[in-house]
Design an enzyme around this catalytic site. Structure first.
Site, PDB file in Angstrom:
ATOM      1  N   GLN A   1     -42.935 -42.094  -5.232  1.00  0.00           N
ATOM      2  CA  GLN A   1     -43.171 -43.571  -5.509  1.00  0.00           C
ATOM      3  C   GLN A   1     -44.385 -44.042  -4.672  1.00  0.00           C
ATOM      4  O   GLN A   1     -44.074 -43.479  -3.464  1.00  0.00           O
ATOM      5  CB  GLN A   1     -41.850 -44.368  -5.455  1.00  0.00           C
ATOM      6  CG  GLN A   1     -41.017 -44.404  -6.777  1.00  0.00           C
ATOM      7  CD  GLN A   1     -39.977 -45.599  -6.453  1.00  0.00           C
ATOM      8  OE1 GLN A   1     -39.843 -46.014  -5.429  1.00  0.00           O
ATOM      9  NE2 GLN A   1     -39.507 -45.641  -7.737  1.00  0.00           N
TER      10      GLN A   1
ATOM     11  N   VAL B   1     -36.263 -58.856  -5.485  1.00  0.00           N
ATOM     12  CA  VAL B   1     -37.351 -59.779  -5.832  1.00  0.00           C
ATOM     13  C   VAL B   1     -36.839 -60.816  -6.593  1.00  0.00           C
ATOM     14  O   VAL B   1     -36.067 -60.785  -7.410  1.00  0.00           O
ATOM     15  CB  VAL B   1     -38.448 -59.008  -6.603  1.00  0.00           C
ATOM     16  CG1 VAL B   1     -39.102 -58.004  -5.494  1.00  0.00           C
ATOM     17  CG2 VAL B   1     -37.956 -58.155  -7.817  1.00  0.00           C
TER      18      VAL B   1
ATOM     19  N   ALA C   1     -44.334 -57.413  -3.679  1.00  0.00           N
ATOM     20  CA  ALA C   1     -43.728 -56.167  -3.807  1.00  0.00           C
ATOM     21  C   ALA C   1     -43.713 -55.289  -4.826  1.00  0.00           C
ATOM     22  O   ALA C   1     -43.855 -56.110  -5.964  1.00  0.00           O
ATOM     23  CB  ALA C   1     -42.365 -56.175  -2.979  1.00  0.00           C
TER      24      ALA C   1
ATOM     25  N   HIS D   1     -35.601 -44.860  -3.688  1.00  0.00           N
ATOM     26  CA  HIS D   1     -36.881 -45.478  -3.825  1.00  0.00           C
ATOM     27  C   HIS D   1     -37.906 -45.773  -2.216  1.00  0.00           C
ATOM     28  O   HIS D   1     -37.174 -45.688  -1.518  1.00  0.00           O
ATOM     29  CB  HIS D   1     -36.903 -46.826  -4.539  1.00  0.00           C
ATOM     30  CG  HIS D   1     -35.857 -47.885  -4.026  1.00  0.00           C
ATOM     31  ND1 HIS D   1     -35.496 -48.959  -4.472  1.00  0.00           N
ATOM     32  CD2 HIS D   1     -34.903 -47.533  -2.827  1.00  0.00           C
ATOM     33  CE1 HIS D   1     -34.532 -49.661  -3.734  1.00  0.00           C
ATOM     34  NE2 HIS D   1     -34.170 -48.800  -2.680  1.00  0.00           N
TER      35      HIS D   1
ATOM     36  N   ARG E   1     -33.253 -39.110  -7.228  1.00  0.00           N
ATOM     37  CA  ARG E   1     -32.057 -39.399  -8.372  1.00  0.00           C
ATOM     38  C   ARG E   1     -31.412 -38.679  -8.963  1.00  0.00           C
ATOM     39  O   ARG E   1     -32.041 -37.527  -9.577  1.00  0.00           O
ATOM     40  CB  ARG E   1     -32.715 -40.729  -9.138  1.00  0.00           C
ATOM     41  CG  ARG E   1     -33.495 -42.061  -8.386  1.00  0.00           C
ATOM     42  CD  ARG E   1     -33.789 -42.993  -9.332  1.00  0.00           C
ATOM     43  NE  ARG E   1     -34.652 -43.771  -8.496  1.00  0.00           N
ATOM     44  CZ  ARG E   1     -35.237 -44.680  -9.093  1.00  0.00           C
ATOM     45  NH1 ARG E   1     -35.489 -44.826 -10.208  1.00  0.00           N
ATOM     46  NH2 ARG E   1     -36.045 -45.743  -8.375  1.00  0.00           N
TER      47      ARG E   1
ATOM     48  N   TRP F   1     -29.439 -47.301  -9.623  1.00  0.00           N
ATOM     49  CA  TRP F   1     -30.096 -45.989  -8.946  1.00  0.00           C
ATOM     50  C   TRP F   1     -29.030 -45.000  -8.956  1.00  0.00           C
ATOM     51  O   TRP F   1     -27.936 -45.342  -8.180  1.00  0.00           O
ATOM     52  CB  TRP F   1     -30.727 -46.402  -7.583  1.00  0.00           C
ATOM     53  CG  TRP F   1     -31.725 -47.164  -7.668  1.00  0.00           C
ATOM     54  CD1 TRP F   1     -32.998 -46.949  -7.881  1.00  0.00           C
ATOM     55  CD2 TRP F   1     -31.855 -48.668  -7.630  1.00  0.00           C
ATOM     56  NE1 TRP F   1     -33.842 -47.842  -8.059  1.00  0.00           N
ATOM     57  CE2 TRP F   1     -33.319 -48.937  -7.854  1.00  0.00           C
ATOM     58  CE3 TRP F   1     -30.951 -49.764  -7.576  1.00  0.00           C
ATOM     59  CZ2 TRP F   1     -33.557 -50.350  -7.706  1.00  0.00           C
ATOM     60  CZ3 TRP F   1     -31.245 -50.968  -7.286  1.00  0.00           C
ATOM     61  CH2 TRP F   1     -32.808 -51.490  -7.469  1.00  0.00           C
TER      62      TRP F   1
HETATM   63  C1  FA5 Z   1     -37.716 -49.354  -8.225  1.00  0.00           C
HETATM   64  O1  FA5 Z   1     -37.398 -47.958  -7.816  1.00  0.00           O
HETATM   65  C2  FA5 Z   1     -37.938 -50.347  -7.229  1.00  0.00           C
HETATM   66  N1  FA5 Z   1     -37.675 -49.851  -5.926  1.00  0.00           N
HETATM   67  C3  FA5 Z   1     -39.301 -50.711  -7.328  1.00  0.00           C
HETATM   68  C4  FA5 Z   1     -39.653 -52.096  -6.991  1.00  0.00           C
HETATM   69  C5  FA5 Z   1     -40.335 -52.253  -5.745  1.00  0.00           C
HETATM   70  C6  FA5 Z   1     -39.334 -53.271  -7.603  1.00  0.00           C
HETATM   71  C7  FA5 Z   1     -40.705 -53.515  -5.084  1.00  0.00           C
HETATM   72  C8  FA5 Z   1     -39.546 -54.399  -7.001  1.00  0.00           C
HETATM   73  C9  FA5 Z   1     -40.279 -54.505  -5.833  1.00  0.00           C
HETATM   74  P1  FA5 Z   1     -37.718 -48.277 -10.598  1.00  0.00           P
HETATM   75  O2  FA5 Z   1     -36.335 -47.762 -10.618  1.00  0.00           O
HETATM   76  O3  FA5 Z   1     -37.910 -49.259 -11.999  1.00  0.00           O
HETATM   77  O4  FA5 Z   1     -37.827 -49.463  -9.483  1.00  0.00           O
HETATM   78  O5  FA5 Z   1     -38.698 -47.488 -10.358  1.00  0.00           O
HETATM   79  C10 FA5 Z   1     -40.022 -47.850 -10.179  1.00  0.00           C
HETATM   80  C11 FA5 Z   1     -41.126 -46.732 -10.968  1.00  0.00           C
HETATM   81  O6  FA5 Z   1     -40.747 -45.385 -10.251  1.00  0.00           O
HETATM   82  C12 FA5 Z   1     -40.920 -46.881 -12.503  1.00  0.00           C
HETATM   83  O7  FA5 Z   1     -41.583 -47.739 -13.045  1.00  0.00           O
HETATM   84  C13 FA5 Z   1     -41.401 -45.407 -12.585  1.00  0.00           C
HETATM   85  O8  FA5 Z   1     -42.739 -45.395 -12.527  1.00  0.00           O
HETATM   86  C14 FA5 Z   1     -41.165 -44.530 -11.488  1.00  0.00           C
HETATM   87  N2  FA5 Z   1     -39.869 -43.734 -11.792  1.00  0.00           N
HETATM   88  C15 FA5 Z   1     -38.420 -44.269 -11.502  1.00  0.00           C
HETATM   89  N3  FA5 Z   1     -37.567 -43.280 -11.828  1.00  0.00           N
HETATM   90  C16 FA5 Z   1     -38.354 -42.283 -12.249  1.00  0.00           C
HETATM   91  C17 FA5 Z   1     -37.890 -41.025 -12.655  1.00  0.00           C
HETATM   92  N4  FA5 Z   1     -36.973 -40.602 -12.467  1.00  0.00           N
HETATM   93  N5  FA5 Z   1     -38.878 -39.952 -12.500  1.00  0.00           N
HETATM   94  C18 FA5 Z   1     -40.134 -40.378 -12.615  1.00  0.00           C
HETATM   95  N6  FA5 Z   1     -40.627 -41.616 -11.998  1.00  0.00           N
HETATM   96  C19 FA5 Z   1     -39.808 -42.426 -11.879  1.00  0.00           C
END
Ligand code: FA5
Length: 346
Positions: A217, A260, A314, A177, A203, A156
């Site tokens: 999110q 997880v 989750a 997140h 981010r 992140w």
């Molecule tokens: C997470 O942020 C984890 N907290 C998600 C999670 C929750 C995993 C609970 C397991 C259990 P990630 O960085 O992959 O994971 O982001 C999750 C989703 O947020 C991505 O699949 C995407 O749909 C969205 N996302 C992430 N980064 C961006 C971005 N910069 N712009 C738009 N959508 C985004």
């Protein structure tokens, strides 16, 4: 030649007199004195005139030219004054009502979508929970099994804020997140826990068609006895079928998240290229919609829950990615652009 000069004079004095607008006066002026104007051109014809005659023609030409110029000047003034009087006569009511065409507004497509999601989960027993956008390292990382210095923090790109804030639990940051609600929620409620958390995340991203620096999110947790991956699979399909229709193709693939175990990435088949690979999906053919998995025993423990007694699932979904897929929007940045032409389509 004298006759010609007299004809020009009579003709144009009358035209000037009859002119009713500044535009018409300008036209006459150009006709007379413009680059190829009648008066401008006339001296070219003096070549064939005898010297004797020229003694009379010269002064007559000059006098006519001056008369016409003067007549134009006076007429221009008259027309201007006349138009001022017209303006003065017009009354101006500062309180007059202007009927503008009515334009009805509507909720932003993302807001509409998020409300639909909340309703969808409310109908199967999930409540909404809110966590702060400015949070501390404890809730955003440590309580999620990502201690200080752990390489997983690099997953992140975090925007830190100077200072410790009131809680003094690590540095302040803009939450990366909505998973930052988990520890608080699990401490606050006793299982069975069914909660969703929707909101803004931040981010330090490289921006492209599917990445924003500020995006929403929605996270979900379901904690109870004997919750399994089968529940996760069922809930994922329940959500995605409700949103995209029964034909949506979804895949779950192994993915590492420190909070997880096991972890999964949830992808939807890219509707722009039908899986062939394009700029929206980054050539992959699938669009990553969520991260998911079974809540890590350590995360349960950090929140005071016994991992031998309880298990949980989750999710963290990106609503903007889902709205893109649902409405065939090619670039995520359009959603936050505030561009009315784009927003009015919804
Ligand atoms: C997470 O942020 C984890 N907290 C998600 C999670 C929750 C995993 C609970 C397991 C259990 P990630 O960085 O992959 O994971 O982001 C999750 C989703 O947020 C991505 O699949 C995407 O749909 C969205 N996302 C992430 N980064 C961006 C971005 N910069 N712009 C738009 N959508 C985004």
């Amino acid at each position: 030649m004298q006759e010609k000069i007299s004809e020009i004079k009579v003709k144009f004095l009358k035209e000037i007199e009859d002119a009713g607008s500044l535009k018409k006066i300008d036209e006459i002026f150009l006709e007379l004195f413009g680059k190829n104007g009648v008066i401008t051109e006339l001296p070219k014809h003096f070549k064939g005139v005898s010297k004797e005659e020229l003694k009379e023609v010269g002064p007559l030409f000059n006098k006519t030219k001056q008369e016409l110029e003067e007549k134009i000047r006076v007429k221009r003034q008259e027309v201007k004054e006349e138009s001022y009087k017209e303006i003065e006569k017009e009354s101006f009511d500062i309180n007059a009502k202007v009927e503008l065409p009515k334009r009805s507004g509507h909720l932003h497509p993302l807001t509409q979508f998020e409300q639909q999601i909340v309703e969808l989960f409310r109908s199967i027993g999930f409540q909404q929970f809110e966590s702060p956008e400015i949070d501390d390292e404890y809730n955003n990382f440590e309580a999620l099994n990502i201690p200080e210095g752990h390489p997983a923090r690099d997953m992140w790109d975090t925007l830190y804020i100077e200072g410790k804030g009131e809680r003094k639990e690590g540095n302040l940051l803009l939450r990366t997140h909505t998973t930052n609600f988990q520890n608080r929620a699990m401490k606050k409620f006793k299982p069975p826990i069914r909660l969703v958390n929707i909101g803004r995340c931040f981010r330090y991203e490289n921006l492209d068609a599917r990445h924003e620096h500020t995006f929403d999110q929605f996270d979900l947790i379901y904690i109870d006895k004997e919750v399994s991956m089968a529940n996760l699979q069922y809930l994922s399909e329940y959500l995605l079928k409700q949103v995209f229709g029964p034909e949506i193709k979804v895949r779950m693939r192994p993915k590492y998240y420190p909070f997880v175990e096991p972890g999964a990435g949830v992808d939807g088949l890219c509707l722009f290229c039908k899986g062939k690979g394009c700029k929206v999906c980054g050539g992959i053919g699938w669009l990553e919609l969520a991260g998911a998995g079974m809540v890590h025993p350590f995360v349960l423990k950090m929140a005071g829950l016994d991992p031998y007694k309880y298990s949980g699932l989750a999710w963290g979904f990106g609503p903007a990615r889902m709205v893109m897929l649902q409405n065939q929007i090619e670039d995520i940045r359009l959603l936050m652009s505030g561009d009315l032409k784009f927003l009015q389509k919804f």
